[in-house]
Structures are given as C-alpha cells and as structure tokens.
Enzyme design. Structure first.
Site, PDB file in Angstrom:
ATOM      1  CG  ASP A 293     -50.056   0.318 -42.917  1.00 16.00           C
ATOM      2  OD1 ASP A 293     -49.107   0.702 -42.215  1.00 16.00           O
ATOM      3  OD2 ASP A 293     -50.703   1.074 -43.671  1.00 16.00           O
ATOM      4  CB  ILE A 294     -54.745   1.983 -40.590  1.00 12.88           C
ATOM      5  CG1 ILE A 294     -54.808   1.337 -39.205  1.00 12.88           C
ATOM      6  CG2 ILE A 294     -56.065   2.691 -40.914  1.00 12.88           C
ATOM      7  CD1 ILE A 294     -54.982   2.327 -38.060  1.00 12.88           C
ATOM      8  CD  GLU A 336     -49.922   4.533 -40.859  1.00 14.42           C
ATOM      9  OE1 GLU A 336     -49.800   4.800 -42.069  1.00 14.42           O
ATOM     10  OE2 GLU A 336     -49.319   5.155 -39.953  1.00 14.42           O
TER      11      GLU A 336
END
Length: 417
Positions: A293-294, A336
């Site tokens: 995950d960003i 994301e």
C-alpha cells in the site's frame, strides 16, 4: 522514426501523396525514388522495412525494379495500373508480398493497413506441418515474406513436441495426409491443450471430401484451405487468422488487466493464483504473498491532483514489475493497493525481495516539472503461504501484517514466515 519505407514511382504527384499518407499513419520515414537508378542509390545506402514498386519506370519499363528488389532481399509490394489478369498472375509468381492496383485512395489505405499488419506479424511464430519438403520450403518462404518467424516439421508427432518446446507459437499450419500422425489427429491433440483464444489452426489439404473440411472445423481448426490455392488467398487467410487471434487476446487482456497499470486485476489474480497452486500441489514448493500500500496516498492526491496520483500508481506498478521475476504474480487490487506472489521461494529470499522493493520505491521520485519532484514510500505486509489455510485466509493474514506495518509508522516490511 526507426524503420524506413521506399516508394519507387514515376508519377510524382501519386508518389508524394502515398508518402504523405504513410508518414502520417505509420511511425516510419519514407524515401521516394522516381527512377530505378534513384532507387538503386537509396537501396545501396539504407535498409528498408518494405518497398512499394511501380512496374513501369522510365528506365525500367518491364518490371526490372521488382527483380532487383527481390535479388536484394527487400520485401516488396508491387503497384500497377495494369488490370490484365495474366500479367497480374505472372507478377504474383515472383517472391513479392502483394500486388496492388493504383486506382485511388482506397488502395493507399489498403497499403497502410498491410504495412501495419506486416509490422505486427513480426511478433508471431508459425509452425508449418507437412511431410513434403518442397511444400514446407514454399510455405516458409511465403510466410517469412510476410515477416512471420517460421518453424517447419514433417508430421504431427514432431509438431506436438515442437509446441511443448516453443509454447509461444501463434498459428499451426497443418497438412491433412501425413505419416505417424495426420492433420486431423494433430488438430484434436492440440485442442486438448490450447484453446482457440491461445492458438490458431489452419488446415491445408488437396482432399476434396467435404466431410474432411467439416471434421477439421468441428475438431478445432479455425479455417481450411483447399490445395492448390493462390498466394493472395493464402496470405489473406493467414493474416485474418492472426488478426482474429490478436483481437481475442486484446479482449481477454482488457478483462484480465487493470486499465491503469496493465497489471493483473484483482479477479484475474485469484484465477492465476489458484492455477499456480494446482500446478504445485504435488510438490513441496513454497511461495510468499505480499500486500502493498502507498503511504499517505490521499495527501498526494489532495496536494497534486488525481492525474498525478495516477502517475504515482503507474510508477509503483513499474517498480513492482522490474523488482520481481516474470514468473511471479503482480496485481493491482484497487486504489493504491497491490498484491504480489513470489513463486518458488524460501522465507529469507522472500523477505529480502520485499525489502528491496521498499528500498527501490524510497530511491524513486516522480518529476512533475523542473522544480517539483514527488517521493513516496510503501508499506508491505507479507506471509509465507500456509497450505493448511485457504487462499483468502492467507491474503487476510498478509493484510493484517500490512495493517500492523501502517500502525508501526509505515515505510516498512512486516513478514511472517
């Protein structure tokens, strides 16, 4: 521009019109020669993807330029205003790609489509299966002139072995009557492994029995050609078979791929993973699943806009591709969030790769303009697959590790072996 086209045409207005249309439609540069002497100078200096050749030139009125181009191994399309059938057939006996009448804009559009088709053909491999060596050689020459990569074998059993060794073959061209395994048996055998969306089969036969044609089509052949056939019919049918295969694969690709990044989408990720697990069920092969995950992605979107946010997602997708093996599974789950399966790997190596991905992201920055670049980080939660639990449970475990990594301060890998 990379590849080049040569037009040899003494009608200057027509030559310039064709050149202009080709350059606007294709990523190729075009040279124009108005005589055979000029054409020879160009050919001595440059390599050409293809040449468009007029039959009647001021210094070569009887098609001498065609024989010269063939001698120089230049792939050629012949242009002519002559509609005489006998003349046309004589020209088509030569080792050319096609014969096109110069009658209007439609013919120019046909040439553009043909060149685009030839460019795409370079990505395809064709397997020719025929017990007659002379016929195999003829087929090979015709197909190579259409820019295909060509492999030839003498019978069905050899063909099956070749398909195992070269699984990227796009089209099988098979004769009906052959020793060891005939074309019909070969077609049945191929369809046990390859669907019509993966591989085309084109059957060839001098047998005039209509039942044979029907049997081939019923057992999985895409098309059937009776021998003898014309070069034009053969070229059209082969190109049509390849084009249909490309169209099916494009549609399949849209269904299986994430539209933004080109990675597998969430749905196809599970198809791929379940297929992989079935394949290794009899072995002790280990693999790891990582959820990615960003960090603070919403802030990037809020500050720089969604277009820039999309560019960041694409950048991460590219990093994930380059940091993993082509055999691994890399997917975008949405937003994301990404998921990776590292195949055939031990815990230490898996953790090392996940940490390398994190570090590669840290080193990267997306440049908006000369003054502004964006750096970002990711969090990764990963597990070594536990075969006593379901796929969904393993992914939930990796998701829990990702949640912990986020709560622990982000920009880190938490891996549970």
């Amino acid at each position: 521009m990379g590849e080049k086209i040569l037009i040899v045409e003494d009608n200057k207005t027509l030559a310039k019109l064709i050149a202009k249309k080709l350059e606007s439609a294709l990523d190729m540069s075009v040279d124009v020669a108005y005589t055979m002497a000029e054409a020879k100078l160009f050919i001595a200096r440059y390599n050409y993807f293809i040449a468009l050749l007029d039959v009647n030139l001021p210094d070569a009125p009887n098609g001498e330029i065609i024989d010269f181009a063939i001698e120089k191994k230049i792939h050629s399309i012949v242009l002519s205003a002559t509609i005489d059938k006998n003349f046309r057939q004589q020209i088509l006996k030569k080792n050319i790609i096609d014969y096109v009448n110069k009658s209007g804009v439609e013919d120019i559009n046909y040439i553009i489509q043909m060149v685009q088709r030839l460019q795409a053909n370079k990505n395809h491999k064709i397997l020719v299966v025929d017990d007659a060596r002379t016929f195999r050689h003829t087929m090979q020459k015709m197909l190579e002139n259409l820019f295909f990569k060509v492999i030839t074998v003498a019978h069905g059993e050899e063909a099956i072995n070749m398909l195992k060794a070269q699984p990227d073959i796009s089209l099988v061209l098979t004769d009906y009557t052959m020793p060891v395994m005939d074309g019909l048996e070969l077609t049945r055998e191929i369809r046990k492994t390859y669907s019509k969306s993966e591989l085309s089969i084109l059957a060839l036969s001098a047998n005039e029995n209509e039942e044979i044609t029907a049997l081939f089509l019923k057992h999985g052949a895409n098309d059937y050609i009776n021998k003898p056939f014309s070069k034009e019919e053969f070229s059209c049918r082969v190109n049509n078979a390849i084009e249909a295969l490309e169209n099916i694969q494009t549609i399949t690709n849209y269904a299986n791929r994430d539209f933004l990044t080109g990675l597998f989408n969430r749905r196809h990720f599970f198809t791929e993973l379940h297929g992989y697990i079935d394949n290794i069920s009899a072995s002790a092969e280990q693999f790891a699943i990582g959820m990615i995950d960003i960090d603070y992605f919403k802030k990037i979107n809020d500050k720089y806009g969604h277009d820039t946010g999309d560019k960041i997602i694409i950048s991460l997708a590219n990093i994930l591709r380059s940091s993993t093996s082509p055999y691994d599974i890399v997917a975008r789950f949405g937003g994301e969030e990404f998921c990776i399966v590292l195949k055939n790997i031990n815990p230490n190596s898996a953790e090392e790769i996940f940490n390398r991905i994190k570090e590669n992201v840290e080193k990267f920055s997306y440049r908006i303009n000369d003054d502004v670049s964006i750096s970002f980080t990711i969090s990764i939660g990963a597990v070594l697959f536990n075969e006593e639990e379901s796929v969904e449970d393993n992914i939930n475990e990796a998701d829990m590790m990702l949640y912990k990594a986020k709560n622990n301060g982000r920009n880190q890998v938490l891996f549970e072996a």
